[in-house]
Design a protein around this motif. Structure first.
Motif, mmCIF file in Angstrom:
data_model
loop_
_atom_site.group_PDB
_atom_site.id
_atom_site.type_symbol
_atom_site.label_atom_id
_atom_site.label_comp_id
_atom_site.label_asym_id
_atom_site.label_seq_id
_atom_site.Cartn_x
_atom_site.Cartn_y
_atom_site.Cartn_z
ATOM 1 N N THR A 221 51.595 -37.374 70.401
ATOM 2 C CA THR A 221 51.206 -38.775 70.245
ATOM 3 C C THR A 221 50.308 -38.890 69.018
ATOM 4 N N ASN A 222 49.955 -40.107 68.697
ATOM 5 C CA ASN A 222 49.064 -40.317 67.555
ATOM 6 C C ASN A 222 47.736 -39.603 67.750
ATOM 7 N N ASP A 223 47.276 -39.536 68.995
ATOM 8 C CA ASP A 223 45.982 -38.912 69.279
ATOM 9 C C ASP A 223 46.035 -37.388 69.279
ATOM 10 N N THR A 224 47.243 -36.812 69.347
ATOM 11 C CA THR A 224 47.349 -35.349 69.416
ATOM 12 C C THR A 224 48.043 -34.769 68.182
ATOM 13 N N ALA A 225 48.060 -35.542 67.102
ATOM 14 C CA ALA A 225 48.822 -35.136 65.913
ATOM 15 C C ALA A 225 48.033 -34.247 64.962
ATOM 16 N N THR A 226 47.206 -33.381 65.528
ATOM 17 C CA THR A 226 46.420 -32.470 64.691
ATOM 18 C C THR A 226 46.673 -31.002 65.019
ATOM 19 N N ASP A 227 47.294 -30.736 66.158
ATOM 20 C CA ASP A 227 47.548 -29.348 66.568
ATOM 21 C C ASP A 227 48.942 -29.264 67.183
ATOM 22 N N PHE A 228 49.820 -28.521 66.514
ATOM 23 C CA PHE A 228 51.199 -28.396 66.976
ATOM 24 C C PHE A 228 51.526 -26.969 67.403
ATOM 25 N N SER A 229 50.508 -26.207 67.734
ATOM 26 C CA SER A 229 50.722 -24.801 68.083
ATOM 27 C C SER A 229 51.577 -24.652 69.336
ATOM 28 N N VAL A 230 51.378 -25.511 70.322
ATOM 29 C CA VAL A 230 52.163 -25.425 71.559
ATOM 30 C C VAL A 230 53.633 -25.736 71.280
ATOM 31 N N GLN A 231 53.873 -26.795 70.526
ATOM 32 C CA GLN A 231 55.256 -27.184 70.230
ATOM 33 C C GLN A 231 55.960 -26.133 69.377
ATOM 34 N N LEU A 232 55.268 -25.601 68.376
ATOM 35 C CA LEU A 232 55.879 -24.596 67.513
ATOM 36 C C LEU A 232 56.139 -23.305 68.279
ATOM 37 N N ILE A 247 59.734 -37.701 62.017
ATOM 38 C CA ILE A 247 58.331 -38.104 62.001
ATOM 39 C C ILE A 247 57.913 -38.405 60.566
ATOM 40 N N TYR A 248 56.706 -38.949 60.418
ATOM 41 C CA TYR A 248 56.186 -39.228 59.090
ATOM 42 C C TYR A 248 55.590 -37.961 58.470
ATOM 43 N N TYR A 249 55.361 -38.056 57.166
ATOM 44 C CA TYR A 249 54.994 -36.863 56.413
ATOM 45 C C TYR A 249 53.607 -36.327 56.760
ATOM 46 N N GLN A 250 52.672 -37.204 57.229
ATOM 47 C CA GLN A 250 51.319 -36.695 57.495
ATOM 48 C C GLN A 250 51.321 -35.638 58.603
ATOM 49 N N PRO A 251 51.839 -35.932 59.811
ATOM 50 C CA PRO A 251 51.886 -34.867 60.813
ATOM 51 C C PRO A 251 52.819 -33.728 60.406
ATOM 52 N N ALA A 252 53.872 -34.048 59.648
ATOM 53 C CA ALA A 252 54.788 -32.988 59.207
ATOM 54 C C ALA A 252 54.067 -31.973 58.327
ATOM 55 N N SER A 253 53.119 -32.446 57.502
ATOM 56 C CA SER A 253 52.380 -31.516 56.641
ATOM 57 C C SER A 253 51.579 -30.520 57.474
ATOM 58 N N ILE A 254 51.067 -30.980 58.602
ATOM 59 C CA ILE A 254 50.306 -30.094 59.492
ATOM 60 C C ILE A 254 51.252 -29.113 60.175
ATOM 61 N N VAL A 255 52.401 -29.607 60.614
ATOM 62 C CA VAL A 255 53.400 -28.738 61.237
ATOM 63 C C VAL A 255 53.781 -27.606 60.291
ATOM 64 N N LEU A 256 54.059 -27.936 59.043
ATOM 65 C CA LEU A 256 54.491 -26.924 58.085
ATOM 66 C C LEU A 256 53.404 -25.885 57.829
ATOM 67 N N ALA A 257 52.163 -26.340 57.737
ATOM 68 C CA ALA A 257 51.057 -25.410 57.500
ATOM 69 C C ALA A 257 50.845 -24.496 58.700
ATOM 70 N N PHE A 269 63.925 -30.028 59.140
ATOM 71 C CA PHE A 269 64.849 -31.106 58.753
ATOM 72 C C PHE A 269 64.222 -32.437 59.157
ATOM 73 N N GLY A 270 64.021 -33.324 58.173
ATOM 74 C CA GLY A 270 63.409 -34.622 58.448
ATOM 75 C C GLY A 270 64.274 -35.774 57.999
ATOM 76 N N VAL A 271 63.718 -36.960 58.134
ATOM 77 C CA VAL A 271 64.425 -38.179 57.719
ATOM 78 C C VAL A 271 63.531 -38.954 56.748
ATOM 79 N N ASP A 272 63.749 -40.279 56.630
ATOM 80 C CA ASP A 272 63.100 -40.981 55.520
ATOM 81 C C ASP A 272 61.587 -41.043 55.623
ATOM 82 N N GLY A 273 61.014 -40.928 56.816
ATOM 83 C CA GLY A 273 59.564 -40.910 56.948
ATOM 84 C C GLY A 273 58.925 -39.679 56.333
ATOM 85 N N MET A 274 59.743 -38.665 56.065
ATOM 86 C CA MET A 274 59.240 -37.447 55.428
ATOM 87 C C MET A 274 58.989 -37.664 53.942
#
Length: 400
Positions: A221-232, A247-257, A269-274
């Motif tokens: 969610t918007n409130d949990t878009a800072t840590d994606f360790s569980v999902q990854l 998703i949009y590029y801001q949370p995607a940048s965190i996912v990639l890092a 693989f993303g779409v236009d929000g990336m």
């Protein structure tokens, strides 16, 4: 992006004195005009200056999108006003911080200013709120970038420049099925966002129907878009070698890092929000190496260079993203519809709305974000996205 974030007002009253067919027209001052004006305007017609508004997040977390929309629209307005077209625009942009209530307030402010046509809002949630008001008040609205079906559903005067969420989900699944049929897919999406949820739903449905292997689905969610360790970790432990991220590029940048930090290197693989991730302040572009995305626009292909050069020159060297290109196209689409409808600047916004509604399902437009674009009665555009892969900090076409 360090830009002055204010509402733009274009001084767009340009007056021509013309002589043709025994008649002439003039307002305050005069200058001669060549007889070969725009295709649909007849020599001898008065210049028609319409009030055009736009709304988007010019400040806040989503400012890169709203700024791109307003600046892209501004560039189109500048070009049109400098041309010999009989259609001109006075332009004003308003900030909504990607908030539905603030977007409605921005719309009301623009209507008090005298807005006749709206190119906006930018984000899906804000557009859904404003679309309801536009429909009830009969103001013509074309959003450059809000892609949810609900934005236009049941509203005959609301149209989209970007392709819809279902289109993106289906197109992404079809592309992966054709080019990476054996991929084990994880889907990471934001389930409190209409954009992300909508693309997820159609992607998973299409992927399932095509017999593709979706091994994991992770939400945030918007409130949990800072840590994606569980999902990854979930995607990795289930053997996913492709992670689809609507998703949009801001949370995607965190996912990639975070993926790099844990040594997980699937195809993302993303779409236009990336789009916009490469110009995100503080982002290491090397993290996006190999990232794939579907988008209707690339700033690195020859066909878009004239627009890219004009945009970067006007905006302190900032490279335009597809939001800017969609808004640019949106202004030209409005111009063409106004010409085809024979609208005049003294018409009310409601009368202009009805005239444009009648034209939108009839016109075809080729621009930066698509060739031969057409619209159905539901306000949805017909055009195809293109798949790109990021290599060396640029979008390139995937190798065959």
């Amino acid at each position: 992006m360090k830009k002055k974030l204010l509402a733009f007002v274009m001084a767009a009253t340009m007056v021509f004195s013309l002589a043709a067919c025994g008649s002439s027209s003039s307002n305050d001052s005069s200058s001669s005009s060549d007889s070969s004006d725009s295709d649909s305007a007849q020599s001898g017609d008065e210049v028609q200056t319409f009030k055009l508004g736009s709304i988007g997040p010019l400040t806040g977390d989503n400012a890169i999108y709203g700024q791109a929309v307003v600046y892209g629209a501004q560039l189109a307005v500048d070009e049109i006003n400098a041309s010999d077209s009989k259609i001109k625009f006075e332009f004003k942009g308003e900030d909504d911080e990607a908030d539905g209530e603030k977007s409605t307030n921005a719309y009301n402010k623009l209507m008090d200013w005298g807005m006749q046509v709206l190119v906006g809002p930018t984000t899906t949630g804000a557009s859904m709120a404003v679309a309801d008001v536009c429909n009830s008040e009969r103001t013509f609205m074309i959003t450059p970038s809000a892609s949810a079906v609900d934005v236009t559903a049941g509203k005959d005067n609301v149209f989209q420049v970007c392709f819809t969420d279902p289109n993106q989900g289906i197109s992404s699944a079809d592309y992966i099925a054709e080019n990476m049929p054996d991929a084990k897919i994880a889907v990471l999406y934001r389930n409190d966002d209409a954009y992300s949820q909508g693309i997820h739903d159609t992607f998973v449905k299409e992927a399932t129907e095509k017999g593709m292997s979706v091994v994991y689905e992770g939400t945030f969610t918007n409130d949990t878009a800072t840590d994606f360790s569980v999902q990854l970790s979930g995607a990795q432990s289930n053997g996913a070698d492709l992670v689809f991220m609507p998703i949009y590029y801001q949370p995607a940048s965190i996912v990639l890092a975070q993926a790099k930090a844990m040594g997980y290197a699937p195809t993302f693989f993303g779409v236009d929000g990336m789009d916009g991730i490469l110009t995100m302040e503080g982002f290491d572009p090397s993290l996006a190496e190999g990232l794939m995305l579907l988008t209707p626009f690339s700033a690195t292909v020859p066909e878009t260079q004239s627009f890219v050069e004009a945009y970067t020159a006007a905006n302190d060297g900032v490279t335009p993203n597809q939001f800017a290109a969609d808004a640019y196209d949106g202004v030209y689409i409005v111009k063409e519809a106004l010409e085809k409808a024979g609208c005049t600047a003294d018409m009310s916004s409601a009368d202009i709305c009805e005239a444009l509604v009648a034209q939108m399902t009839q016109i075809s437009y080729s621009g930066l974000t698509g060739k031969d674009m057409t619209w159905n009665a539901e306000g949805q555009v017909s055009k195809a996205p293109t798949a790109y892969v990021i290599k060396g900090g640029e979008y390139v076409l995937p190798e065959a």
